[in-house]
Scaffold this active site. Structure first.
Site, PDB file in Angstrom:
ATOM      1  N   TRP A   1      27.347 -49.486 -27.037  1.00 32.59           N
ATOM      2  CA  TRP A   1      26.537 -50.280 -27.959  1.00 32.59           C
ATOM      3  C   TRP A   1      27.301 -51.441 -28.583  1.00 32.59           C
ATOM      4  O   TRP A   1      26.703 -52.282 -29.230  1.00 32.59           O
ATOM      5  CB  TRP A   1      25.960 -49.404 -29.076  1.00 32.59           C
ATOM      6  CG  TRP A   1      26.896 -48.361 -29.638  1.00 32.59           C
ATOM      7  CD1 TRP A   1      26.897 -47.030 -29.294  1.00 32.59           C
ATOM      8  CD2 TRP A   1      27.940 -48.528 -30.608  1.00 32.59           C
ATOM      9  NE1 TRP A   1      27.887 -46.370 -29.986  1.00 32.59           N
ATOM     10  CE2 TRP A   1      28.538 -47.261 -30.806  1.00 32.59           C
ATOM     11  CE3 TRP A   1      28.422 -49.619 -31.328  1.00 32.59           C
ATOM     12  CZ2 TRP A   1      29.600 -47.054 -31.685  1.00 32.59           C
ATOM     13  CZ3 TRP A   1      29.474 -49.417 -32.203  1.00 32.59           C
ATOM     14  CH2 TRP A   1      30.047 -48.140 -32.376  1.00 32.59           C
ATOM     15  N   ASN A   2      28.612 -51.522 -28.394  1.00 31.24           N
ATOM     16  CA  ASN A   2      29.339 -52.487 -29.226  1.00 31.24           C
ATOM     17  C   ASN A   2      29.205 -53.941 -28.772  1.00 31.24           C
ATOM     18  O   ASN A   2      29.152 -54.819 -29.619  1.00 31.24           O
ATOM     19  CB  ASN A   2      30.804 -52.081 -29.417  1.00 31.24           C
ATOM     20  CG  ASN A   2      31.503 -51.767 -28.131  1.00 31.24           C
ATOM     21  OD1 ASN A   2      30.884 -51.329 -27.171  1.00 31.24           O
ATOM     22  ND2 ASN A   2      32.792 -51.993 -28.084  1.00 31.24           N
TER      23      ASN A   2
ATOM     24  N   LYS B   1      22.217 -48.253 -17.412  1.00 33.85           N
ATOM     25  CA  LYS B   1      21.809 -47.323 -18.468  1.00 33.85           C
ATOM     26  C   LYS B   1      22.479 -47.811 -19.743  1.00 33.85           C
ATOM     27  O   LYS B   1      23.656 -47.581 -19.974  1.00 33.85           O
ATOM     28  CB  LYS B   1      22.283 -45.937 -18.051  1.00 33.85           C
ATOM     29  CG  LYS B   1      21.985 -44.714 -18.863  1.00 33.85           C
ATOM     30  CD  LYS B   1      21.513 -44.836 -20.218  1.00 33.85           C
ATOM     31  CE  LYS B   1      22.074 -43.775 -21.112  1.00 33.85           C
ATOM     32  NZ  LYS B   1      22.108 -44.252 -22.505  1.00 33.85           N
TER      33      LYS B   1
ATOM     34  N   GLY C   1      32.888 -46.716 -22.625  1.00 34.19           N
ATOM     35  CA  GLY C   1      32.470 -45.886 -23.752  1.00 34.19           C
ATOM     36  C   GLY C   1      33.606 -45.010 -24.222  1.00 34.19           C
ATOM     37  O   GLY C   1      34.778 -45.381 -24.110  1.00 34.19           O
TER      38      GLY C   1
ATOM     39  N   GLU D   1      36.279 -47.586 -18.567  1.00 38.39           N
ATOM     40  CA  GLU D   1      36.947 -48.362 -19.601  1.00 38.39           C
ATOM     41  C   GLU D   1      36.711 -47.612 -20.902  1.00 38.39           C
ATOM     42  O   GLU D   1      35.600 -47.578 -21.409  1.00 38.39           O
ATOM     43  CB  GLU D   1      36.390 -49.786 -19.632  1.00 38.39           C
ATOM     44  CG  GLU D   1      37.336 -50.741 -20.312  1.00 38.39           C
ATOM     45  CD  GLU D   1      37.059 -50.830 -21.790  1.00 38.39           C
ATOM     46  OE1 GLU D   1      37.672 -50.026 -22.551  1.00 38.39           O
ATOM     47  OE2 GLU D   1      36.251 -51.658 -22.185  1.00 38.39           O
ATOM     48  N   LEU D   2      37.762 -46.944 -21.377  1.00 37.26           N
ATOM     49  CA  LEU D   2      37.603 -46.014 -22.496  1.00 37.26           C
ATOM     50  C   LEU D   2      38.239 -46.602 -23.748  1.00 37.26           C
ATOM     51  O   LEU D   2      38.415 -47.802 -23.850  1.00 37.26           O
ATOM     52  CB  LEU D   2      38.200 -44.663 -22.095  1.00 37.26           C
ATOM     53  CG  LEU D   2      37.717 -44.202 -20.689  1.00 37.26           C
ATOM     54  CD1 LEU D   2      38.414 -42.950 -20.247  1.00 37.26           C
ATOM     55  CD2 LEU D   2      36.200 -44.042 -20.662  1.00 37.26           C
TER      56      LEU D   2
ATOM     57  N   CYS E   1      36.906 -51.716 -28.374  1.00 38.06           N
ATOM     58  CA  CYS E   1      37.854 -50.824 -27.718  1.00 38.06           C
ATOM     59  C   CYS E   1      39.280 -51.342 -27.902  1.00 38.06           C
ATOM     60  O   CYS E   1      40.224 -50.578 -27.887  1.00 38.06           O
ATOM     61  CB  CYS E   1      37.507 -50.686 -26.245  1.00 38.06           C
ATOM     62  SG  CYS E   1      37.153 -52.252 -25.463  1.00 38.06           S
TER      63      CYS E   1
ATOM     64  N   GLU F   1      40.808 -42.677 -31.935  1.00 39.54           N
ATOM     65  CA  GLU F   1      40.052 -43.916 -32.098  1.00 39.54           C
ATOM     66  C   GLU F   1      38.992 -43.748 -33.192  1.00 39.54           C
ATOM     67  O   GLU F   1      38.159 -42.858 -33.133  1.00 39.54           O
ATOM     68  CB  GLU F   1      39.371 -44.279 -30.773  1.00 39.54           C
ATOM     69  CG  GLU F   1      38.626 -45.595 -30.833  1.00 39.54           C
ATOM     70  CD  GLU F   1      38.050 -46.015 -29.482  1.00 39.54           C
ATOM     71  OE1 GLU F   1      37.290 -45.244 -28.883  1.00 39.54           O
ATOM     72  OE2 GLU F   1      38.380 -47.130 -29.032  1.00 39.54           O
TER      73      GLU F   1
HETATM   74  P1  NAI Z   1      29.490 -42.594 -25.456  1.00 43.85           P
HETATM   75  O1  NAI Z   1      30.703 -42.688 -24.644  1.00 43.85           O
HETATM   76  O2  NAI Z   1      28.911 -41.230 -25.620  1.00 43.85           O
HETATM   77  O3  NAI Z   1      28.348 -43.525 -24.861  1.00 43.85           O
HETATM   78  C1  NAI Z   1      28.545 -44.574 -23.952  1.00 43.85           C
HETATM   79  C2  NAI Z   1      27.438 -44.566 -22.914  1.00 43.85           C
HETATM   80  O4  NAI Z   1      27.506 -43.367 -22.155  1.00 43.85           O
HETATM   81  C3  NAI Z   1      26.027 -44.599 -23.509  1.00 43.85           C
HETATM   82  O5  NAI Z   1      25.186 -45.391 -22.698  1.00 43.85           O
HETATM   83  C4  NAI Z   1      25.615 -43.155 -23.424  1.00 43.85           C
HETATM   84  O6  NAI Z   1      24.222 -42.954 -23.391  1.00 43.85           O
HETATM   85  C5  NAI Z   1      26.242 -42.725 -22.125  1.00 43.85           C
HETATM   86  N1  NAI Z   1      26.417 -41.273 -21.988  1.00 43.85           N
HETATM   87  C6  NAI Z   1      26.610 -40.354 -22.974  1.00 43.85           C
HETATM   88  N2  NAI Z   1      26.720 -39.128 -22.445  1.00 43.85           N
HETATM   89  C7  NAI Z   1      26.615 -39.251 -21.107  1.00 43.85           C
HETATM   90  C8  NAI Z   1      26.654 -38.339 -20.008  1.00 43.85           C
HETATM   91  N3  NAI Z   1      26.813 -37.039 -20.194  1.00 43.85           N
HETATM   92  N4  NAI Z   1      26.537 -38.832 -18.765  1.00 43.85           N
HETATM   93  C9  NAI Z   1      26.377 -40.143 -18.553  1.00 43.85           C
HETATM   94  N5  NAI Z   1      26.318 -41.047 -19.545  1.00 43.85           N
HETATM   95  C10 NAI Z   1      26.425 -40.610 -20.803  1.00 43.85           C
HETATM   96  O7  NAI Z   1      29.797 -43.257 -26.843  1.00 43.85           O
HETATM   97  P2  NAI Z   1      28.988 -43.191 -28.229  1.00 43.85           P
HETATM   98  O8  NAI Z   1      28.491 -41.819 -28.524  1.00 43.85           O
HETATM   99  O9  NAI Z   1      27.954 -44.227 -28.200  1.00 43.85           O
HETATM  100  O10 NAI Z   1      30.138 -43.535 -29.268  1.00 43.85           O
HETATM  101  C11 NAI Z   1      31.076 -42.522 -29.604  1.00 43.85           C
HETATM  102  C12 NAI Z   1      32.458 -43.070 -29.765  1.00 43.85           C
HETATM  103  O11 NAI Z   1      32.894 -43.638 -28.548  1.00 43.85           O
HETATM  104  C13 NAI Z   1      32.605 -44.187 -30.765  1.00 43.85           C
HETATM  105  O12 NAI Z   1      32.762 -43.695 -32.050  1.00 43.85           O
HETATM  106  C14 NAI Z   1      33.844 -44.885 -30.263  1.00 43.85           C
HETATM  107  O13 NAI Z   1      34.988 -44.260 -30.756  1.00 43.85           O
HETATM  108  C15 NAI Z   1      33.785 -44.706 -28.777  1.00 43.85           C
HETATM  109  N6  NAI Z   1      33.286 -45.899 -28.087  1.00 43.85           N
HETATM  110  C16 NAI Z   1      34.157 -46.648 -27.358  1.00 43.85           C
HETATM  111  C17 NAI Z   1      33.726 -47.802 -26.729  1.00 43.85           C
HETATM  112  C18 NAI Z   1      34.641 -48.663 -25.935  1.00 43.85           C
HETATM  113  O14 NAI Z   1      34.363 -49.857 -25.771  1.00 43.85           O
HETATM  114  N7  NAI Z   1      35.705 -48.157 -25.380  1.00 43.85           N
HETATM  115  C19 NAI Z   1      32.343 -48.255 -26.836  1.00 43.85           C
HETATM  116  C20 NAI Z   1      31.491 -47.382 -27.593  1.00 43.85           C
HETATM  117  C21 NAI Z   1      31.979 -46.252 -28.192  1.00 43.85           C
END
Ligand code: NAI
Ligand code: MG
Length: 492
Positions: free
Chosen positions: A151-152, A175, A228, A250-251, A284, A385
């Site tokens: 979402w960022n 997605k 994510g 990309e984590l 990130c 993080e």
């Molecule tokens: P997330 O990693 O859960 O979500 C990212 C994407 O993955 C979303 O589209 C979500 O719907 C999808 N997703 C979630 N579970 C999945 C699954 N089992 N299989 C396939 N896709 C799936 O991140 P979230 O919950 O939005 O944020 C949580 C934390 O993640 C944040 O507090 C932050 O620390 C970190 N984050 C890091 C980012 C980065 O750019 N590295 C970006 C966003 C969040």
């Protein structure tokens, strides 16, 4: 409330379940639109459409030059709609208009750059140690790509995946994050307008555990490109491995921003602010660990703290706002809990440390810019993080010590180094374990330069010439030009 539609096989579509979920405006802390809640059946329709285009459909018949032209056309349409798309991310994500105008105007470059690459995917004619054989390679697209985005910065991060995947000849099912789907749903319609055949680019909305998981599991999806959390990335990696799918992950990061005593102090203060407060710390690459060499430690903080404390917070749609809300209610809770953890672990709160109650913040999801000093690198606040405007300040004495602290995390996404000493610039950039090192700068990124993580920050690289190869696989072709087969039981 406004109702958005998914985009499947070239058409807008509701979810097969008929269900919707609310998306929130973080500045108002209130829902403002409805997003279709997709399910596995919607994923299947989108993947089938994408597969049909990949395997023999109109898309697969285009020349690479025609693919490139379509990419450049969509770049033009994004440029045309940049203002509208920026406003949408301000509304749905709480992103600053000040940042988003620049970002949306920059995104077309991904489509121009990778559009230009589409007809430069060359194989090689290889020298052969076997007489009578002609051996060459072809680089072929992998197939249907799942682009799972956070979402960022939804559209920027999506473009890092979409542009090279399409240039390579793949088709894509997107997605977007359930917290910020609106801009993606507007954006994908531009691909139809540009003339991409229906089914080449699809977007299915919904929750990670329904839509995301179904995409990762779908046997016709050959590549997963994900940005994510490390937690979800690890899960996806495990699932993908079972079907031998290729992944790009990309984590997160816990990036060190290291200031040596010889640095230009005012520049470095600015860099430290930008590293942790830009995008309200929800990036990130946030420079969330500020390493200060002891001789300048106190003076640096004397300059930094008042600037961070006086950052203008409020309506992200106002061009003078400097720190906007955090995007999700969950993220607000997470940040608050990390502030609590840091306090309990013995870090010293030097600024902020709570939700912002300023009148200009209304009922929005705001956190005060927060600075902890006296942080020890083993504390959770220095290891995990946070993804918010929370900075940990860690003192150090020597270059060796700075390096040891910098590398002592599971992550390795970005790092900043502030110094005037050229030798030190080289030593530090060689020895820091991270995908990007900025020297006397922080946060530069471009379509031309590889981006990705060392260690737990990810797998693979986005951007730059190499990115297109993340969506290709190599085939080696041997043509026998006149040798008799000979002994069938001996390898040639
Ligand atoms: P997330 O990693 O859960 O979500 C990212 C994407 O993955 C979303 O589209 C979500 O719907 C999808 N997703 C979630 N579970 C999945 C699954 N089992 N299989 C396939 N896709 C799936 O991140 P979230 O919950 O939005 O944020 C949580 C934390 O993640 C944040 O507090 C932050 O620390 C970190 N984050 C890091 C980012 C980065 O750019 N590295 C970006 C966003 C969040
Ligand atoms: Mg939202």
């Amino acid at each position: 409330m406004k109702k958005y539609q998914m985009f499947v096989d070239g058409r807008e579509a509701e979810s097969s379940t008929g269900d919707w979920f609310e998306t929130f405006d973080p500045f108002l802390g209130a829902p403002w639109a409805l997003i279709p809640r997709g399910a596995a059946a919607d994923v299947d329709r989108a993947v089938q459409a994408a597969h049909a285009q990949f395997a023999g459909g109109e898309w697969s018949q285009l020349t690479p030059t025609q693919r490139g032209a379509l990419l450049r056309k969509v770049g033009d349409l994004i440029a045309r709609d940049a203002g509208k798309l920026a406003a949408l991310e301000v509304k749905d994500n709480g992103k600053l208009i000040a940042e988003m105008s620049g970002q949306l105007n920059y995104i077309p470059q991904w489509y121009y750059y990778f559009g230009g690459l589409a007809d430069k995917i060359e194989g090689a004619v290889l020298p052969s140690d076997k007489k009578g054989y002609f051996n060459f390679t072809r680089n072929e697209p992998l197939g249907v790509v799942a682009a799972i985005t956070p979402w960022n910065s939804p559209l920027l991060i999506l473009s890092w995946k979409l542009a090279p995947a399409l240039a390579a000849g793949c088709t894509v099912v997107i997605k977007p994050s359930e917290f910020a789907s609106a801009s993606t749903l507007e954006f994908v319609k531009l691909f139809a307008e540009a003339g991409f055949p229906p089914g080449v680019v699809n977007a299915v909305t919904g929750f990670g555990k329904d839509v995301g998981a179904a995409l990762v599991e779908h046997p016709l999806v050959k590549k997963i490109s994900f940005t994510g959390s490390d937690h979800t990335g690890r899960m996806i990696n495990e699932q993908a491995a079972r079907q031998f799918k290729s992944v790009n992950l990309e984590l997160g990061g816990k990036s060190p921003n290291i200031v040596f005593a010889d640095a230009d102090m005012d520049d470095a203060v600015n860099g430290a602010i930008s590293a942790i407060l830009a995008a309200t710390g929800q990036t990130c690459i946030a420079g969330s660990r500020l390493l200060l060499q002891r001789p300048i430690h106190d003076l640096f903080l004397e300059k930094l703290i008042p600037i961070a404390g006086s950052a203008r917070m409020g309506d992200p749609a106002s061009s003078s706002t400097q720190v906007g809300p955090v995007t999700t209610r969950q993220q607000l809770d997470k940040i608050e809990s990390f502030i609590e953890i840091a306090r309990k672990d013995g870090a010293t709160l030097a600024l902020g440390g709570q939700r912002a109650r300023r009148p200009e913040c209304g009922d929005g999801w705001f956190v005060e810019p927060t600075i902890f000093t006296g942080v020890v690198n083993s504390m959770r606040i220095a290891q995990e993080e946070v993804f918010g405007p929370v900075l940990s300040v860690i003192p150090f004495d020597s270059e060796e010590e700075a390096l040891a602290i910098a590398n002592d995390t599971p992550f390795g996404l970005g790092a900043g180094v502030w110094t005037q000493d050229f030798g030190r610039m080289l030593r530090m950039s060689e020895r820091i374990q991270s995908g990007t090192v900025w020297v006397n700068s922080y946060r530069a990124a471009s379509f031309m330069s590889p981006f990705g993580g060392y260690k737990d920050s990810g797998v693979g690289r986005e951007n730059g010439l190499g990115a297109i190869h993340e969506y290709l696989q190599t085939k080696s072709v041997w043509i026998n030009v006149g040798v008799k087969t000979g002994n069938a039981f001996v390898m040639r």
